[in-house]
Design a protein around this motif. Structure first.
Motif, short mmCIF file in Angstrom:
data_model
loop_
_atom_site.label_atom_id
_atom_site.label_comp_id
_atom_site.label_asym_id
_atom_site.label_seq_id
_atom_site.Cartn_x
_atom_site.Cartn_y
_atom_site.Cartn_z
N GLN A 124 0.80 -1.22 0.00
CA GLN A 124 0.00 0.00 0.00
C GLN A 124 0.84 1.27 0.00
OE1 GLN A 124 -3.44 -0.06 -0.27
NE2 GLN A 124 -2.93 -2.19 -0.68
N LEU A 125 2.04 1.19 0.51
CA LEU A 125 2.88 2.38 0.66
C LEU A 125 4.06 2.33 -0.30
CD1 LEU A 125 2.98 2.49 4.58
CD2 LEU A 125 1.39 3.67 3.05
N SER A 126 4.70 3.47 -0.46
CA SER A 126 5.88 3.54 -1.33
C SER A 126 7.11 3.00 -0.60
CB SER A 126 6.14 4.99 -1.74
OG SER A 126 6.63 5.73 -0.62
N ARG A 127 8.13 2.72 -1.36
CA ARG A 127 9.40 2.25 -0.79
C ARG A 127 9.94 3.29 0.21
NH1 ARG A 127 12.69 -2.09 0.26
NH2 ARG A 127 14.73 -1.21 0.70
N ASN A 128 9.83 4.56 -0.13
CA ASN A 128 10.31 5.62 0.77
C ASN A 128 9.56 5.62 2.09
OD1 ASN A 128 12.22 6.50 -1.05
ND2 ASN A 128 10.98 8.16 -1.84
N GLU A 129 8.28 5.34 2.05
CA GLU A 129 7.49 5.32 3.28
C GLU A 129 7.89 4.13 4.16
OE1 GLU A 129 3.42 7.57 1.89
OE2 GLU A 129 3.84 5.57 1.06
N TYR A 130 8.13 2.98 3.53
CA TYR A 130 8.60 1.83 4.31
C TYR A 130 10.01 2.10 4.86
CZ TYR A 130 4.55 -0.82 2.78
OH TYR A 130 3.26 -1.25 2.57
N ASP A 131 10.83 2.78 4.07
CA ASP A 131 12.17 3.16 4.54
C ASP A 131 12.09 4.10 5.74
OD1 ASP A 131 13.37 1.57 2.63
OD2 ASP A 131 13.94 3.24 1.31
N ALA A 132 11.09 4.98 5.74
CA ALA A 132 10.90 5.89 6.88
C ALA A 132 10.58 5.10 8.14
CB ALA A 132 9.80 6.90 6.58
N LEU A 133 9.81 4.03 8.00
CA LEU A 133 9.53 3.16 9.16
C LEU A 133 10.80 2.46 9.64
CD1 LEU A 133 6.13 1.59 8.09
CD2 LEU A 133 6.54 3.07 10.07
N ALA A 164 13.86 3.62 9.31
CA ALA A 164 14.69 4.65 9.93
C ALA A 164 14.18 4.98 11.33
CB ALA A 164 14.72 5.91 9.06
N ALA A 165 12.86 5.06 11.49
CA ALA A 165 12.29 5.33 12.81
C ALA A 165 12.59 4.18 13.77
CB ALA A 165 10.79 5.56 12.70
N SER A 204 16.74 -2.98 9.49
CA SER A 204 17.57 -3.08 8.29
C SER A 204 16.76 -3.00 7.00
CB SER A 204 18.33 -4.42 8.31
OG SER A 204 18.99 -4.63 7.08
N ARG A 205 17.22 -2.17 6.08
CA ARG A 205 16.59 -2.08 4.76
C ARG A 205 16.82 -3.35 3.95
NH1 ARG A 205 18.18 3.18 1.76
NH2 ARG A 205 16.64 2.34 0.34
N GLU A 206 17.85 -4.12 4.31
CA GLU A 206 18.11 -5.39 3.62
C GLU A 206 17.02 -6.42 3.90
OE1 GLU A 206 22.04 -6.77 4.46
OE2 GLU A 206 22.90 -4.79 4.11
N VAL A 260 5.71 8.27 13.04
CA VAL A 260 5.85 8.01 11.60
C VAL A 260 4.59 7.33 11.07
CG1 VAL A 260 7.14 6.72 9.84
CG2 VAL A 260 8.37 7.95 11.65
N LEU A 261 4.06 6.37 11.82
CA LEU A 261 2.82 5.71 11.42
C LEU A 261 1.67 6.73 11.33
CD1 LEU A 261 3.04 2.42 13.49
CD2 LEU A 261 3.01 2.61 10.98
N ALA A 262 1.59 7.61 12.30
CA ALA A 262 0.55 8.64 12.28
C ALA A 262 0.71 9.55 11.07
CB ALA A 262 0.59 9.46 13.57
N ASP A 263 1.94 9.93 10.78
CA ASP A 263 2.21 10.78 9.62
C ASP A 263 1.77 10.09 8.33
OD1 ASP A 263 3.35 13.23 8.46
OD2 ASP A 263 4.84 11.86 7.62
N LEU A 264 2.04 8.79 8.22
CA LEU A 264 1.64 8.04 7.03
C LEU A 264 0.12 7.99 6.89
CD1 LEU A 264 4.20 5.10 7.16
CD2 LEU A 264 4.21 7.05 5.60
#
Length: 155
Positions: free
Chosen positions: A6-15, A17-18, A48-50, A76-80
Motif C-alpha cells: 500500500q505504501l511507497s518504498r520511501n514510506e517503508y524506509d521511513a519506518l 529509519a524510525a 535493516s533495509r536489507e 511516523v505511522l501517524a504521519d503516514l
C-alpha cells in the motif's frame, strides 16, 4: 509472487529509519533485547533495509517507546495516515476551571486569527504561520487538560 503493498518504498524506509532511531534511543540492540520479547538479531532485521519484508510488531514498538519516552515509530505511522501525535503533559494540578478558561481563550484566538486571515479571501504565508501557531496553542491547551484528567490533581 510479489505482493502489492500500500505504501511507497520511501514510506517503508521511513519506518525502518524510525525503528533504528528508537533502538538507538533505548541504548542499542542489546539493551532493546533486554526489554522486549525478541533478541538483538531480530531487532537488527527490523531496522535493516536489507530485510524489507520484516517490520517490528506493535507490542515491541510499545515496549521500546515506553522505555524511550518518545513515540518515534508511532509518529511516523501517524504521519503516514495523515495524522498528528501530540504528547500530553501529565500531572497538571491547575483547577479544571482554569483549563477551561485557557481552552476557550486559545480557541477564540484561533477563530479570530482565522477570520482576519480569511477577510481578503486568501491566505498568505505569514497568515498560515500565524494560524499554525494559534492552532498549536489551542491543541496544547487541550493536551494540558488531558494531563490534568490523567493526574491526581484534577478538581
Amino acid at each position: 509472487m510479489t505482493i502489492a503493498r500500500q505504501l511507497s518504498r520511501n514510506e517503508y524506509d521511513a519506518l525502518k529509519a524510525a525503528t533504528k532511531r528508537l533502538i538507538t534511543l533505548v541504548g542499542g540492540l542489546e539493551a532493546a533485547a533486554r526489554i522486549t520479547r525478541v533478541g538483538h538479531q531480530q531487532l537488527s532485521r527490523y531496522q535493516s533495509r536489507e530485510h524489507a519484508d520484516q517490520f517490528m510488531p506493535i507490542d515491541i514498538v510499545a515496549d521500546l517507546e515506553a522505555e524511550a519516552g518518545e513515540a518515534v515509530v508511532t509518529k511516523v505511522l501517524a504521519d503516514l495516515a495523515n495524522c498528528n501525535v501530540t504528547s500530553r503533559d501529565e500531572g497538571e494540578t491547575e483547577p479544571l476551571g482554569r483549563h477551561l478558561a485557557r481552552i476557550a481563550k486559545e480557541n477564540a484566538d484561533l477563530v479570530a486569527a482565522l477570520a482576519i486571515a480569511m477577510s481578503d479571501g486568501k491566505l498568505d504565508d505569514t497568515e498560515r504561520a500565524t494560524l499554525r501557531a494559534e492552532l498549536h496553542a489551542a491543541m496544547d491547551a487541550l493536551n494540558r487538560l488531558f494531563g490534568a484528567l490523567d493526574g491526581e490533581g484534577a478538581t
